[in-house]
Design an enzyme around this catalytic site. Structure first.
Site, PDB file in Angstrom:
ATOM      1  N   ARG A   1       0.901  -1.190   0.519  1.00 51.10           N
ATOM      2  CA  ARG A   1      -0.372   0.179  -0.333  1.00 51.10           C
ATOM      3  C   ARG A   1       0.691   1.319   0.154  1.00 51.10           C
ATOM      4  O   ARG A   1       1.396   1.248   0.762  1.00 51.10           O
ATOM      5  CB  ARG A   1      -0.945   0.191   0.934  1.00 51.10           C
TER       6      ARG A   1
ATOM      7  N   ARG B   1      -1.764   6.680   9.713  1.00 53.82           N
ATOM      8  CA  ARG B   1      -2.088   5.883   8.429  1.00 53.82           C
ATOM      9  C   ARG B   1      -2.305   6.963   7.350  1.00 53.82           C
ATOM     10  O   ARG B   1      -2.110   8.351   7.744  1.00 53.82           O
ATOM     11  CB  ARG B   1      -3.434   5.385   8.398  1.00 53.82           C
TER      12      ARG B   1
ATOM     13  N   LYS C   1      -4.323   1.147  15.012  1.00 55.72           N
ATOM     14  CA  LYS C   1      -4.553   2.181  13.583  1.00 55.72           C
ATOM     15  C   LYS C   1      -4.768   3.638  13.906  1.00 55.72           C
ATOM     16  O   LYS C   1      -5.162   3.302  15.284  1.00 55.72           O
ATOM     17  CB  LYS C   1      -5.528   2.071  12.470  1.00 55.72           C
TER      18      LYS C   1
ATOM     19  N   LYS D   1      -6.624   6.812  11.919  1.00 53.39           N
ATOM     20  CA  LYS D   1      -6.663   8.202  11.410  1.00 53.39           C
ATOM     21  C   LYS D   1      -6.950   9.971  11.062  1.00 53.39           C
ATOM     22  O   LYS D   1      -7.579   9.720  11.763  1.00 53.39           O
ATOM     23  CB  LYS D   1      -7.615   7.454   9.995  1.00 53.39           C
TER      24      LYS D   1
ATOM     25  N   CYS E   1     -15.243  -2.839  -0.216  1.00 55.26           N
ATOM     26  CA  CYS E   1     -13.794  -3.677  -0.122  1.00 55.26           C
ATOM     27  C   CYS E   1     -13.433  -4.355  -0.915  1.00 55.26           C
ATOM     28  O   CYS E   1     -14.078  -5.065  -1.566  1.00 55.26           O
ATOM     29  CB  CYS E   1     -13.812  -3.789   0.887  1.00 55.26           C
TER      30      CYS E   1
ATOM     31  N   CYS F   1      -8.102 -10.674   1.047  1.00 55.55           N
ATOM     32  CA  CYS F   1      -7.970 -10.193   2.039  1.00 55.55           C
ATOM     33  C   CYS F   1      -8.184 -11.574   3.012  1.00 55.55           C
ATOM     34  O   CYS F   1      -9.331 -12.407   2.913  1.00 55.55           O
ATOM     35  CB  CYS F   1      -8.974  -9.489   2.285  1.00 55.55           C
TER      36      CYS F   1
ATOM     37  N   CYS G   1     -16.830  -8.836   5.362  1.00 55.72           N
ATOM     38  CA  CYS G   1     -16.057  -8.895   7.531  1.00 55.72           C
ATOM     39  C   CYS G   1     -17.107  -7.732   8.210  1.00 55.72           C
ATOM     40  O   CYS G   1     -17.091  -6.325   7.134  1.00 55.72           O
ATOM     41  CB  CYS G   1     -14.976  -9.158   6.647  1.00 55.72           C
TER      42      CYS G   1
ATOM     43  N   CYS H   1     -13.672  -1.639   5.753  1.00 56.73           N
ATOM     44  CA  CYS H   1     -12.757  -0.865   5.069  1.00 56.73           C
ATOM     45  C   CYS H   1     -13.719   0.251   3.789  1.00 56.73           C
ATOM     46  O   CYS H   1     -13.226   0.758   3.489  1.00 56.73           O
ATOM     47  CB  CYS H   1     -12.719  -1.553   4.608  1.00 56.73           C
TER      48      CYS H   1
HETATM   49  C1  SRM Z   1      -7.725  -1.092   0.885  1.00 57.01           C
HETATM   50  C2  SRM Z   1      -8.504  -1.537   1.555  1.00 57.01           C
HETATM   51  C3  SRM Z   1     -10.658  -0.959   1.182  1.00 57.01           C
HETATM   52  C4  SRM Z   1     -10.704  -0.409  -0.408  1.00 57.01           C
HETATM   53  O1  SRM Z   1     -10.977  -1.732  -0.780  1.00 57.01           O
HETATM   54  O2  SRM Z   1     -10.508   0.570  -0.399  1.00 57.01           O
HETATM   55  C5  SRM Z   1      -8.743  -1.983   2.944  1.00 57.01           C
HETATM   56  C6  SRM Z   1      -8.253  -2.906   2.860  1.00 57.01           C
HETATM   57  C7  SRM Z   1      -7.831  -3.739   4.028  1.00 57.01           C
HETATM   58  N1  SRM Z   1      -8.120  -3.367   5.578  1.00 57.01           N
HETATM   59 FE1  SRM Z   1      -8.795  -1.500   6.042  1.00 57.01          FE
HETATM   60  N2  SRM Z   1      -9.225  -1.304   4.248  1.00 57.01           N
HETATM   61  C8  SRM Z   1      -9.062   0.415   3.203  1.00 57.01           C
HETATM   62  C9  SRM Z   1     -10.370   1.193   4.257  1.00 57.01           C
HETATM   63  C10 SRM Z   1     -10.402   0.753   5.423  1.00 57.01           C
HETATM   64  C11 SRM Z   1     -11.464   1.975   6.284  1.00 57.01           C
HETATM   65  C12 SRM Z   1     -12.440   2.534   5.619  1.00 57.01           C
HETATM   66  C13 SRM Z   1     -11.670   4.150   6.005  1.00 57.01           C
HETATM   67  O3  SRM Z   1     -10.599   3.902   6.854  1.00 57.01           O
HETATM   68  O4  SRM Z   1     -11.310   5.373   5.794  1.00 57.01           O
HETATM   69  C14 SRM Z   1     -11.665   1.432   7.450  1.00 57.01           C
HETATM   70  C15 SRM Z   1     -12.618   1.695   8.541  1.00 57.01           C
HETATM   71  C16 SRM Z   1     -12.335   2.830   9.542  1.00 57.01           C
HETATM   72  C17 SRM Z   1     -11.886   2.131  10.539  1.00 57.01           C
HETATM   73  O5  SRM Z   1     -10.234   1.847  10.845  1.00 57.01           O
HETATM   74  O6  SRM Z   1     -12.553   2.367  11.602  1.00 57.01           O
HETATM   75  C18 SRM Z   1     -11.000  -0.275   7.629  1.00 57.01           C
HETATM   76  C19 SRM Z   1     -10.933  -1.234   8.573  1.00 57.01           C
HETATM   77  C20 SRM Z   1     -10.029  -2.058   9.117  1.00 57.01           C
HETATM   78  C21 SRM Z   1     -10.605  -3.051  10.145  1.00 57.01           C
HETATM   79  C22 SRM Z   1     -10.902  -2.546  11.316  1.00 57.01           C
HETATM   80  C23 SRM Z   1     -10.051  -1.672  11.934  1.00 57.01           C
HETATM   81  C24 SRM Z   1     -10.648  -1.699  13.789  1.00 57.01           C
HETATM   82  O7  SRM Z   1     -10.831  -0.772  14.301  1.00 57.01           O
HETATM   83  O8  SRM Z   1     -11.591  -3.049  13.678  1.00 57.01           O
HETATM   84  C25 SRM Z   1      -8.700  -3.555   9.574  1.00 57.01           C
HETATM   85  C26 SRM Z   1      -8.886  -5.020  10.449  1.00 57.01           C
HETATM   86  C27 SRM Z   1      -7.930  -4.404  11.614  1.00 57.01           C
HETATM   87  O9  SRM Z   1      -7.253  -4.049  11.690  1.00 57.01           O
HETATM   88  O10 SRM Z   1      -7.527  -5.385  12.371  1.00 57.01           O
HETATM   89  C28 SRM Z   1      -8.719  -3.355   8.259  1.00 57.01           C
HETATM   90  C29 SRM Z   1      -7.907  -4.414   7.530  1.00 57.01           C
HETATM   91  C30 SRM Z   1      -7.631  -4.396   5.756  1.00 57.01           C
HETATM   92  C31 SRM Z   1      -6.911  -5.050   5.659  1.00 57.01           C
HETATM   93  C32 SRM Z   1      -5.429  -4.972   5.478  1.00 57.01           C
HETATM   94  C33 SRM Z   1      -7.025  -6.901   5.972  1.00 57.01           C
HETATM   95  C34 SRM Z   1      -5.910  -7.240   6.847  1.00 57.01           C
HETATM   96  O11 SRM Z   1      -5.734  -6.322   7.565  1.00 57.01           O
HETATM   97  O12 SRM Z   1      -5.373  -7.956   6.396  1.00 57.01           O
HETATM   98  C35 SRM Z   1      -7.426  -5.507   3.679  1.00 57.01           C
HETATM   99  C36 SRM Z   1      -6.848  -5.520   2.919  1.00 57.01           C
HETATM  100  C37 SRM Z   1      -7.201  -6.107   1.926  1.00 57.01           C
HETATM  101  C38 SRM Z   1      -6.682  -7.088   0.231  1.00 57.01           C
HETATM  102  O13 SRM Z   1      -6.490  -7.808  -0.183  1.00 57.01           O
HETATM  103  O14 SRM Z   1      -6.177  -5.303  -0.332  1.00 57.01           O
HETATM  104  N3  SRM Z   1      -9.407  -2.251   7.706  1.00 57.01           N
HETATM  105  N4  SRM Z   1      -9.933   0.006   6.571  1.00 57.01           N
HETATM  106  C39 SRM Z   1      -8.769   0.327   2.366  1.00 57.01           C
HETATM  107  C40 SRM Z   1      -7.347   0.648   2.432  1.00 57.01           C
HETATM  108  C41 SRM Z   1      -7.402   2.711   3.257  1.00 57.01           C
HETATM  109  C42 SRM Z   1      -6.594   2.345   2.635  1.00 57.01           C
HETATM  110  O15 SRM Z   1      -6.115   3.041   1.880  1.00 57.01           O
HETATM  111  O16 SRM Z   1      -5.297   3.026   3.860  1.00 57.01           O
HETATM  112  S1  SF4 Z   2     -13.295  -4.930   5.023  1.00 59.43           S
HETATM  113 FE1  SF4 Z   2     -12.421  -7.108   5.291  1.00 59.43          FE
HETATM  114  S2  SF4 Z   2     -13.041  -8.332   4.414  1.00 59.43           S
HETATM  115 FE2  SF4 Z   2     -12.943  -5.574   3.487  1.00 59.43          FE
HETATM  116  S3  SF4 Z   2     -10.940  -5.656   3.195  1.00 59.43           S
HETATM  117 FE3  SF4 Z   2     -11.781  -4.872   5.460  1.00 59.43          FE
HETATM  118  S4  SF4 Z   2     -10.400  -6.646   5.968  1.00 59.43           S
HETATM  119 FE4  SF4 Z   2     -10.913  -7.899   3.749  1.00 59.43          FE
END
Ligand code: SRM
Ligand code: SF4
Ligand SMILES: Cc1cc2nc3c(=O)[nH]c(=O)nc-3n(C[C@H](O)[C@H](O)[C@H](O)COP(=O)(O)OP(=O)(O)OC[C@H]3O[C@@H](n4cnc5c(N)ncnc54)[C@H](O)[C@@H]3O)c2cc1C
Ligand SMILES: Cc1cc2nc3c(=O)[nH]c(=O)nc-3n(C[C@H](O)[C@H](O)[C@H](O)COP(=O)(O)O)c2cc1C
Lengths: 600, 577
Positions: free
Chosen positions: B86, B155, B219, B221, B440, B446, B485, B489
């Site tokens: 990323r 981030r 993390k 943000k 997502c 993922c 899930c 995201c």
């Molecule tokens: C690529 C992206 C989704 C997308 O379709 O664009 C994404 C993809 C993933 N997110 Fe996310 N997140 C992405 C935005 C978000 C957002 C939206 C936002 O930030 O505006 C959220 C919700 C906001 C928040 O943080 O509360 C988000 C909340 C999570 C979480 C849950 C965090 C939590 O507090 O519970 C995880 C899981 C974790 O961190 O344990 C996670 C984890 C992940 C991971 C890295 C899975 C992992 O931990 O193994 C995913 C990678 C999947 C893949 O194969 O690419 N991602 N993730 C977004 C990348 C953003 C970036 O450029 O940095």
């Molecule tokens: S929402 Fe869940 S399934 Fe979708 S990219 Fe984030 S961690 Fe993966």
């Protein structure tokens, strides 16, 4: 009871045995102890050794708690159950189904299963392998095993706790005795699980010692008086598994084949070879008969007496590879000048060049002969030879099985797709449940060192790795102390790393000390095993000086000579020897049987 | 609920009382761990468990192709390990030259596609271990990095792309970048491991003046929004800045804290939460304020339970007043009262618009942010060709879309020709629901996905479009978001209709999110398949078409009509509807 602690010095036992025995003794009540002493005395009198099955890893009182867990719940519960059991003074171990050697199952007496369900009613990822084994053809009979299952799940799913149910039913079906009813826990599993554990352990506790009747049964298994199997009388072995080892996107097709030897009486040592009595493809037979202008119904006298031509061409004769005798006979029969020109004195090279990549049918088609009888034709052919395959498994590790690693031979030449007889017969026409005719061929010149503490260096790219899987399995099974070093190579890391996960486990468990791999099509520049040998020249030479044995298996045409050259260079370089002395050094190794090759 | 001075789960406790990841971080020698050794190992395509936690701080995630898992297990091959990389791209802005590098790396070192993310940056998928260094080096040569794109740190910082207000964007975007740079980890690990730099003389203690050895509990943000567009969903950020315009210039920002989406099924103690506005701050104080908020979360955040380690829980557990007080104490000054502002939407506005500076900007619809060539549309090739001639910049939006920004009037025709030539669809060809939707990544890469998302939502939308047609409101925008899930995201809990995956083919459905991201939705259906989803939405949408008030968004309607009760605070999210 508390005897003077056993040590290997204090007894004729080796350390491991000593430990095992004292662990067992500690766990015995006085009553049990006296029974055991009687039992052993009895054995001695009867002059029978206790069969390995009985003495196998801690058979008897121990409870084995197997868990299938993806997000940790089942694992936590299993661990709690273990602690509770130990608190009650019971022997117990908790094992992740992913790390459990299915082979041990038949020896378990008390099994507790704690498993989640994932996907849409599927087993947790780490449990998939074990689940598949238990439900598959190779699952052992489990009379004498007692078990209980705790299922974790989420009732909002269609298949609530399915995996738990499946294990519960399957173990019973395999003859095991359910000593406590299964409970299906929902997401709020805490109390339910806690209660189940206590009840289940009550039940286990009642059985937590081996019943005498049980043990006596073990001594039953003696030597098998197997019939001899050979080319004339091959054993028809059932195919247990036949799968491609190369991952998606690979341009190779290397198969792992497991055959059942149950009831054959066949035994073998690491390094031995399995011979396969193959048959020709129906299409090839039909095409040849058609080209000859025959029907196939003609009867011919062959090695197995009178059979139809079609029959004979399928089972008895080599009908693809061109042999000089056939070419000569055909040159005569056809009178074709082009052929006769090849058969004259000193024209061998031309003949072989002509034969290369051509099959019988090409010649028959290109130089037709009229009025040739079926009998005349088959008399020109060579008997179909059995094909040899290095045995890839250890008899001690899997007594009732033999494993092979077979590369399917497919190529295109002179406008036709060609198929290797045996390898593609196995690949295309033989599936699990079928049988194949096989027999064992001793291979005295490819043997592990008799001294288990001698280090071994194994060089086996491609299918050449097959016998080394048997070597390592054997050294593990025998607890041999010697170091093991494997050089493996193939085309691509991602798809062609044959038996990758097994080598990784052996490395983790310290059975394999070193593994060096060379993949020729990953980077810009091609890397081969001999290159990795050179990179490790100093260490490799040190191993040799420590008395290591060197084994080479696989391609005879290019790999073996390259490796041989590399070996001489390394000795010269590291030993500060001249070309000749180095060559002598290596010759010496060969003379002393410390450098053995099995190449093809 | 932790009392205000309760530090029992926070920084300063012995490591063995905290989450295992805390020990990994502390023992990593500032994110070095054994990553270098792991890269050198030839026997596995993976790296060690603990290094997996560390590479995240370097913007690198180990994954494997989940579709091949059981097949490869039978073949005695390890999982098809590969890595997601990323990029750190504050505010989502990159130059055409950088685009060409990203495109090249995607084709030579990754799976041939580029993924625009919901936080305005790029992801590569399917990078093999032996290609990682080359990838990072390639980015470095284009002046891009991946540092802190993931991990327990600040981030990628988001920033509204709103093309109309060029001058405001020009004022705010540099701030977003400054905050991002200011909050970067200072460790030399990144340069040593990926760029073969020598380790500078050992200055361990100073190595992370802000973060320290254990970095953040989780993390963190930050995002900058420019009303009327809430295209970055400012209320979902741990720390949000809402640009306040006065007499055409940037006066400063309303500050909001404590947003976040992530939750866990069957764990009511976890929930999405919207950030609360706590006051106003001038532009020159933004960096100091951001750093101070980060230090509070560093010192008070929960380091025992990672599921409750985000700042939203720190704030709910200790109270917003405590937080504001602690903040102002550390700042040494007080926030001014919040000013007025009004958001109108959180989606993108497509097509060509002219900015106040006379330059043209074209917002392209990129379905779920996936840039790759398809028969019907040479998206990846087309954008490459555009990048070759484009003289402005590219902007990735918070909705996974792309803006070709800063096009001179004379250049527009040329770019339009290229777009037509490579079949880059005119967004108008897509329905309003599709244009407002996000999914997502989920399967197959993922590791946390329980169900499809990116690969499935397009089909589900086609069926929902059918319903909209029948109901006679084909052009009504409804914000629909799906994730594989509960992690959220694609910010599904802000959608008017949200979905989160439970198992293959099974989803939770949520209703009632606010049209411009001002209100959370509420769970409505639990663990259901497509059939149930459509049977439920059908009648609802028809009724909406009949009974909606003038300009009433779907999210407001389902609450008025009594399908779900409004969620007033994240804490209520899990209460029965
Ligand atoms: C690529 C992206 C989704 C997308 O379709 O664009 C994404 C993809 C993933 N997110 Fe996310 N997140 C992405 C935005 C978000 C957002 C939206 C936002 O930030 O505006 C959220 C919700 C906001 C928040 O943080 O509360 C988000 C909340 C999570 C979480 C849950 C965090 C939590 O507090 O519970 C995880 C899981 C974790 O961190 O344990 C996670 C984890 C992940 C991971 C890295 C899975 C992992 O931990 O193994 C995913 C990678 C999947 C893949 O194969 O690419 N991602 N993730 C977004 C990348 C953003 C970036 O450029 O940095
Ligand atoms: S929402 Fe869940 S399934 Fe979708 S990219 Fe984030 S961690 Fe993966
Ligand atoms: C001791 C020993 C151990 C062995 N162990 C193994 C093992 O572990 N695994 C394994 O896979 N094999 C092993 N082999 C090889 C195996 O016995 C067979 O030779 C191999 O499987 C091919 O047999 P086939 O009947 O399939 O092919 P055949 O019908 O015998 O055809 C093979 C012949 O086709 C011709 N040919 C092949 N490729 C081409 C080409 N590209 N162009 C032109 N002509 C070509 C060559 O003449 C070759 O001899 C071993 C051999 C020996 C002697
Ligand atoms: C993706 C996913 C799919 C699931 N599918 C099922 C199911 O089909 N049937 C069921 O009874 N439980 C199902 N469950 C629930 C789990 O079995 C339950 O959460 C269990 O406690 C997990 O145990 P573990 O942590 O040991 O993996 C599923 C859970 C997940 C995360």
């Amino acid at each position: 009871m508390n005897p003077t602690p056993l040590t290997d010095q204090a007894s004729p036992l080796d350390r491991q045995q000593a430990e095992r025995l004292s662990r067992l003794v500690e766990a015995l009540s006085p009553g049990q102890a006296s029974w055991v002493s009687g039992y052993l005395a009895g054995l001695a009198a009867a002059g029978q050794p206790a069969a390995p099955a009985a003495a196998g890893p801690d058979a008897g009182a121990r409870i084995t708690i197997l868990y299938g867990s993806e997000t940790g719940n089942a694992e936590a519960i299993a661990e709690r159950a273990r602690v509770r059991a130990v608190e009650r003074g019971l022997q117990a171990r908790a094992v992740d189904m992913a790390d459990y050697k299915p082979r041990e199952l038949r020896q378990e007496r008390l099994v507790m299963i704690v498993t989640a369900t994932h996907g849409e009613g599927e087993p947790p990822d780490p449990a998939e392998g074990f689940h598949e084994f238990v439900h598959g053809r190779k699952a052992p009979k489990l009379e004498g095993t007692r078990f209980a299952v705790l299922a974790l799940g989420d009732s909002s799913y269609e298949h609530f706790c399915r995996t738990g149910r499946e294990f519960d039913q399957r173990l019973a079906a395999l003859g095991a005795e359910r000593i406590h009813e299964r409970v299906d826990c929902d997401v709020d599993f805490e109390e339910g699980a806690e209660r189940w554990i206590e009840r289940a352990l009550d039940a286990f506790a009642r059985h937590a010692e081996p019943a005498p009747s049980n043990v006596v049964a073990f001594t039953g298994s003696g030597e098998r008086q197997g019939t001899v199997h050979d080319r004339k009388n091959p054993f028809h072995a059932e195919v247990l598994e036949n799968l491609v080892l190369n991952g998606r996107g690979s341009d190779k097709e290397t198969r792992h084949i497991e055959l059942s030897l149950e009831g054959s009486g066949l035994t073998f040592e690491p390094g031995d070879v399995l011979c396969m009595v193959a048959q020709n493809r129906p299409e090839t037979v039909a095409e040849l008969i058609g080209t000859l202008g025959l029907s196939g119904e003609e009867t011919v006298a062959g090695p197995r007496g009178e059979v139809t031509l079609a029959e004979a061409l399928t089972h008895d004769y080599e009908i693809t590879t061109l042999t000089p005798p056939f070419l000569e006979a055909w040159a005569q029969a056809s009178g074709a000048e082009a052929l006769q020109a090849l058969t004259g004195e000193g024209r061998r090279r031309e003949m072989l060049e002509f034969a290369h990549g051509r099959h019988v049918v090409d010649v028959v088609g290109q130089f037709p002969v009229t009025g040739l009888t079926a009998q005349q034709f088959v008399d020109m052919l060579r008997r179909l030879q059995p094909r040899e395959y290095s045995i890839a498994s250890s008899h001690n590790a899997n007594p009732d099985e033999v494993h092979l690693t077979v590369a399917a031979v497919r190529y295109h030449s002179h406008g036709r797709d060609r198929h290797g007889v045996a390898s593609t017969w196995l690949a295309d026409s033989v599936s699990e449940g079928d049988t194949v005719p096989v027999y064992v061929q001793r291979n005295k010149h490819f043997r592990l060192p008799s001294d288990p503490s001698t280090p071994v260096i194994m060089i086996g790219p491609g299918t050449g790795v097959a016998p080394f899987r048997a070597f390592v399995e054997e050294r593990e099974c025998r607890g041999a102390g010697g170091r093991n070093w494997l050089f493996f190579g193939d085309r691509r890391f991602r798809t062609d790393f044959l038996y990758q996960t097994e080598w990784q486990r052996w490395l983790r468990d310290g059975v394999l000390d070193r593994l060096d791999v060379a993949f020729s099509r990953d980077g810009r520049d091609k890397v081969y095993v001999q290159d990795r040998m050179r990179e490790n020249a100093a260490e490799l030479y040190a191993w040799l000086q420590d008395g290591a044995h060197v084994y080479v298996c696989g391609d005879a045409e290019r790999m073996a000579p390259d490796v041989h050259r590399a070996l001489i260079e390394i000795v010269a370089g590291e030993g500060g020897l001249g070309e000749e002395q180095a060559t002598d050094y290596v010759k010496g190794l060969q003379r002393d049987r410390r450098y053995q090759r099995d190449v093809y | 609920m932790a009392s205000e001075d309760d530090r029992s789960r926070a920084l300063g406790r012995p490591l063995d009382e905290l989450h295992p990841n805390e020990r990994i971080k502390a023992g990593s020698d500032y994110l070095r761990g054994t990553i270098a050794e792991g890269l050198a190992d030839r026997i596995s395509g993976s790296i060690s468990e603990s290094d997996n936690q560390l590479t995240k701080f370097h913007g690198i995630y180990q994954q494997d192709d989940r579709e091949l898992r059981s097949e490869r297990r039978r073949q005695k091959l390890e999982p098809a390990y590969q890595f997601m990389v990323r990029v750190r791209l504050p505010g989502g802005v990159c130059t055409p030259e950088q685009w060409l590098t990203l495109d090249e790396l995607a084709r030579t070192r990754a799976n041939g596609s580029l993924r625009l993310t919901t936080r305005q940056t790029f992801q590569f998928h399917g990078v093999l271990k032996h290609d990682l260094k080359g990838t990072i080096r390639g980015l470095h040569e284009a002046l891009l990095d991946t540092l802190a794109a993931c991990g327990d740190d600040n981030r990628g910082v988001m920033c509204s792309v709103n093309p109309h207000l060029s001058s405001l964007h020009a004022a705010v975007h540099p701030l977003a970048k400054r905050v991002s740079d200011h909050l970067l980890p200072r460790t030399g690990a990144y340069h040593e491991i990926w760029l073969d730099r020598e380790r500078a003389i050992d200055t361990r203690e100073e190595e992370e003046p802000l973060y320290g050895r254990t970095y953040l509990p989780r993390k963190f943000k930050i995002g900058f929004a420019l009303p009327p567009a809430n295209d970055i969903d400012v209320y979902s950020q741990d720390l949000g800045f809402i640009g306040i315009e006065e007499h055409g210039a940037l006066a400063g920002f309303d500050v909001c804290v404590g947003g976040g989406m992530g939750r866990t099924d069957n764990e009511p103690a976890t929930y999405p939460r919207l950030a609360d506005v706590i006051g106003f701050c001038r532009p020159d104080r933004v960096v100091q304020l951001a750093e101070t908020v980060v230090t509070i979360q560093r010192d008070y955040g929960d380091r025992v339970d990672r599921k409750r380690a985000r700042m939203k829980y720190t704030i709910d557990d200790r109270g917003l007043d405590w937080f504001r007080a602690e903040l102002e104490r550390r700042l040494g000054w007080s926030l001014e009262p919040a000013r007025d502002y009004a958001f109108e939407h959180n989606g993108d506005r497509y097509g060509w618009v002219e900015g106040e500076d006379g330059r043209w900007h074209c917002t392209l619809f990129i379905e779920n942010g996936r840039v790759r060539d398809r028969e019907d549309c040479q998206l990846m090739t087309g954008l490459r060709e555009i990048a070759r001639v484009h003289e402005g910049e590219f902007r990735v939006t918070g909705n996974q879309n792309l803006i070709i920004a800063g096009v001179k009037r004379g250049q527009r025709r040329r770019i339009e020709k290229l777009m037509a030539g490579y079949g880059l669809e005119d967004p108008a060809h897509h329905s309003a629901v599709r244009r407002s939707a996000m999914a997502c990544v989920a399967l197959p890469t993922c590791g946390l996905a329980m169900a499809e998302s990116e690969r499935y939502l397009p089909d589900l939308l086609t069926r929902i479009e059918g319903i909209m047609e029948q109901a006679g409101i084909p052009e009504q925008p409804i914000v629909i978001r799906m994730t594989g899930c509960p992690n959220g995201c694609a910010r599904p809990y802000l959608a008017e209709i949200g979905f989160s995956g439970r198992a293959p083919g099974k989803y939770n459905m949520y209703l009632g999110g606010g049209f411009h991201g001002q209100r959370l939705n509420r769970p409505y259906l639990d663990n259901v398949g497509e059939e149930t989803i459509l049977e439920t939405l059908g009648p609802m949408i028809h009724r909406y078409a009949r009974e909606r008030r003038e300009g009433e968004p779907f999210g407001d309607f389902v609450i008025r009509a009594g399908y779900v009760a409004e969620v007033k605070a994240g804490r209520e999210f899990n209460d029965p509807a």
